[in-house]
Design a protein around this motif. Sequence first.
Motif, PDB file in Angstrom:
ATOM      1  N   SER A 119      31.312  35.995  36.611  1.00  0.00           N
ATOM      2  CA  SER A 119      32.772  36.593  36.295  1.00  0.00           C
ATOM      3  C   SER A 119      32.592  37.668  35.394  1.00  0.00           C
ATOM      4  CB  SER A 119      33.432  35.192  35.278  1.00  0.00           C
ATOM      5  OG  SER A 119      33.395  33.975  36.256  1.00  0.00           O
ATOM      6  N   PHE A 120      33.736  38.596  35.362  1.00  0.00           N
ATOM      7  CA  PHE A 120      33.659  39.678  34.437  1.00  0.00           C
ATOM      8  C   PHE A 120      34.631  39.274  33.259  1.00  0.00           C
ATOM      9  CE2 PHE A 120      32.471  41.079  38.523  1.00  0.00           C
ATOM     10  CZ  PHE A 120      31.214  41.746  38.158  1.00  0.00           C
ATOM     11  N   PHE A 121      34.181  39.687  32.172  1.00  0.00           N
ATOM     12  CA  PHE A 121      34.883  39.486  30.683  1.00  0.00           C
ATOM     13  C   PHE A 121      34.844  40.840  29.902  1.00  0.00           C
ATOM     14  CE2 PHE A 121      33.357  35.506  31.990  1.00  0.00           C
ATOM     15  CZ  PHE A 121      34.553  34.568  31.756  1.00  0.00           C
ATOM     16  N   ARG A 122      36.111  40.975  29.297  1.00  0.00           N
ATOM     17  CA  ARG A 122      36.357  42.087  28.530  1.00  0.00           C
ATOM     18  C   ARG A 122      36.151  41.454  27.181  1.00  0.00           C
ATOM     19  NH1 ARG A 122      40.556  45.611  30.149  1.00  0.00           N
ATOM     20  NH2 ARG A 122      38.511  46.495  31.317  1.00  0.00           N
ATOM     21  N   VAL A 123      34.937  41.899  26.290  1.00  0.00           N
ATOM     22  CA  VAL A 123      34.626  41.227  25.181  1.00  0.00           C
ATOM     23  C   VAL A 123      35.125  42.027  23.975  1.00  0.00           C
ATOM     24  CG1 VAL A 123      32.788  40.250  23.857  1.00  0.00           C
ATOM     25  CG2 VAL A 123      32.751  39.903  26.335  1.00  0.00           C
ATOM     26  N   THR A 124      35.610  41.465  22.847  1.00  0.00           N
ATOM     27  CA  THR A 124      36.020  42.314  21.732  1.00  0.00           C
ATOM     28  C   THR A 124      35.363  41.402  20.458  1.00  0.00           C
ATOM     29  OG1 THR A 124      37.990  43.080  22.778  1.00  0.00           O
ATOM     30  CG2 THR A 124      37.879  43.227  20.137  1.00  0.00           C
ATOM     31  N   ALA A 125      34.697  42.122  19.749  1.00  0.00           N
ATOM     32  CA  ALA A 125      34.319  41.451  18.519  1.00  0.00           C
ATOM     33  C   ALA A 125      34.793  42.448  17.495  1.00  0.00           C
ATOM     34  CB  ALA A 125      32.634  41.481  18.391  1.00  0.00           C
ATOM     35  N   ASP A 138      39.017  37.189  30.760  1.00  0.00           N
ATOM     36  CA  ASP A 138      38.619  36.948  31.869  1.00  0.00           C
ATOM     37  C   ASP A 138      39.343  38.260  32.640  1.00  0.00           C
ATOM     38  OD1 ASP A 138      37.793  36.412  34.662  1.00  0.00           O
ATOM     39  OD2 ASP A 138      37.890  34.375  34.229  1.00  0.00           O
ATOM     40  N   ILE A 139      38.298  39.061  33.299  1.00  0.00           N
ATOM     41  CA  ILE A 139      39.108  40.280  33.857  1.00  0.00           C
ATOM     42  C   ILE A 139      38.490  40.302  35.542  1.00  0.00           C
ATOM     43  CG2 ILE A 139      39.472  41.742  31.901  1.00  0.00           C
ATOM     44  CD1 ILE A 139      36.767  43.389  32.941  1.00  0.00           C
ATOM     45  N   THR A 140      37.925  39.116  35.690  1.00  0.00           N
ATOM     46  CA  THR A 140      37.454  38.911  37.356  1.00  0.00           C
ATOM     47  C   THR A 140      38.496  39.532  38.130  1.00  0.00           C
ATOM     48  OG1 THR A 140      35.889  37.373  36.270  1.00  0.00           O
ATOM     49  CG2 THR A 140      36.150  37.406  38.868  1.00  0.00           C
ATOM     50  N   ALA A 141      39.514  38.817  38.258  1.00  0.00           N
ATOM     51  CA  ALA A 141      40.582  39.285  39.119  1.00  0.00           C
ATOM     52  C   ALA A 141      40.793  40.816  39.159  1.00  0.00           C
ATOM     53  CB  ALA A 141      41.943  38.233  38.664  1.00  0.00           C
ATOM     54  N   LEU A 142      40.864  41.228  38.147  1.00  0.00           N
ATOM     55  CA  LEU A 142      41.093  42.941  37.984  1.00  0.00           C
ATOM     56  C   LEU A 142      40.113  43.627  38.585  1.00  0.00           C
ATOM     57  CD1 LEU A 142      42.601  45.188  36.511  1.00  0.00           C
ATOM     58  CD2 LEU A 142      41.201  44.976  34.743  1.00  0.00           C
ATOM     59  N   ARG A 143      38.730  43.016  38.430  1.00  0.00           N
ATOM     60  CA  ARG A 143      37.736  43.842  39.063  1.00  0.00           C
ATOM     61  C   ARG A 143      37.675  43.612  40.430  1.00  0.00           C
ATOM     62  NH1 ARG A 143      33.080  45.359  35.897  1.00  0.00           N
ATOM     63  NH2 ARG A 143      34.244  46.195  34.020  1.00  0.00           N
ATOM     64  N   GLN A 144      37.974  42.498  40.755  1.00  0.00           N
ATOM     65  CA  GLN A 144      38.082  42.219  42.250  1.00  0.00           C
ATOM     66  C   GLN A 144      39.334  43.022  43.091  1.00  0.00           C
ATOM     67  OE1 GLN A 144      38.631  38.183  42.338  1.00  0.00           O
ATOM     68  NE2 GLN A 144      36.289  37.616  42.519  1.00  0.00           N
ATOM     69  N   SER A 145      40.307  43.245  42.350  1.00  0.00           N
ATOM     70  CA  SER A 145      41.402  44.111  42.605  1.00  0.00           C
ATOM     71  C   SER A 145      41.015  45.546  42.609  1.00  0.00           C
ATOM     72  CB  SER A 145      42.547  44.142  41.808  1.00  0.00           C
ATOM     73  OG  SER A 145      43.240  42.701  41.932  1.00  0.00           O
ATOM     74  N   GLU A 146      40.244  45.956  41.766  1.00  0.00           N
ATOM     75  CA  GLU A 146      39.830  47.312  41.783  1.00  0.00           C
ATOM     76  C   GLU A 146      38.884  47.643  42.626  1.00  0.00           C
ATOM     77  OE1 GLU A 146      38.030  47.428  37.882  1.00  0.00           O
ATOM     78  OE2 GLU A 146      39.810  48.006  36.875  1.00  0.00           O
ATOM     79  N   SER A 147      38.038  46.478  43.149  1.00  0.00           N
ATOM     80  CA  SER A 147      36.974  46.814  44.376  1.00  0.00           C
ATOM     81  C   SER A 147      37.618  47.097  45.492  1.00  0.00           C
ATOM     82  CB  SER A 147      36.076  45.566  44.215  1.00  0.00           C
ATOM     83  OG  SER A 147      35.033  45.621  45.305  1.00  0.00           O
ATOM     84  N   ALA A 148      38.740  46.018  45.867  1.00  0.00           N
ATOM     85  CA  ALA A 148      39.566  46.023  47.012  1.00  0.00           C
ATOM     86  C   ALA A 148      40.146  47.296  47.054  1.00  0.00           C
ATOM     87  CB  ALA A 148      40.448  44.812  46.820  1.00  0.00           C
ATOM     88  N   LEU A 149      40.826  47.788  45.976  1.00  0.00           N
ATOM     89  CA  LEU A 149      41.498  49.233  45.991  1.00  0.00           C
ATOM     90  C   LEU A 149      40.330  50.474  46.527  1.00  0.00           C
ATOM     91  CD1 LEU A 149      43.998  49.048  43.241  1.00  0.00           C
ATOM     92  CD2 LEU A 149      44.595  49.123  45.566  1.00  0.00           C
ATOM     93  N   GLN A 150      39.177  50.297  45.691  1.00  0.00           N
ATOM     94  CA  GLN A 150      38.432  51.276  46.163  1.00  0.00           C
ATOM     95  C   GLN A 150      37.904  51.246  47.737  1.00  0.00           C
ATOM     96  OE1 GLN A 150      37.293  53.708  43.830  1.00  0.00           O
ATOM     97  NE2 GLN A 150      36.380  54.641  46.013  1.00  0.00           N
TER      98      GLN A 150
END
Length: 168
Positions: A119-125, A138-150
């Motif tokens: 899974s992909f995560f945007r981490v902030t500390a 959790d940005i997994t869906a965002l990454r998957q959408s970006e990949s599909a668009l590309q």
Amino acid sequence: ERLLLPVRDGDEPVIVCYNVPLQQKNSIYEAILESSLDGIVVIESSVLGGDGGTVFRVVAVNHAAEQIFGVSHDHVVGNEVEEVLPLDYIGLEAGFGVLMETGEPIRKDVAIATNAGQSFFRVTAVRADSNIVLTFSDITALRQSESALQFQANELVQANEFLEEQGR
């Protein structure tokens, strides 16, 4: 303890003050922590005497963070971060010292192997006094959408090139 809220009465600013008991603040804190869809880990920074360095211990973890890392609250709270959470391999723990010195937040996107796969995560500390608050969105869906668009953009370019060749 007081909670001050700026409000407007027409065009005039007014400050409203509420006395909020400490127990109620703890209840609010717990509700925020447990209702968040993001993983939240709170880490305490302790400087050891005699040039022993700094120790980072987990003081709170919410249910979403337990799910992300496949750990239980009882297993991680009170223990050193490096012993119970795999933060070093994603390059986070090394930045904690700088964060505590400068107060400059750390933000990065990372891939973490979870029970559900990668899974992909945007981490902030961020620093909060002598603590560090980590959030894992959790940005997994965002990454998957970006990949599909590309992928679709690449197919479109190939289709246009094919049509241009056919038109010659």
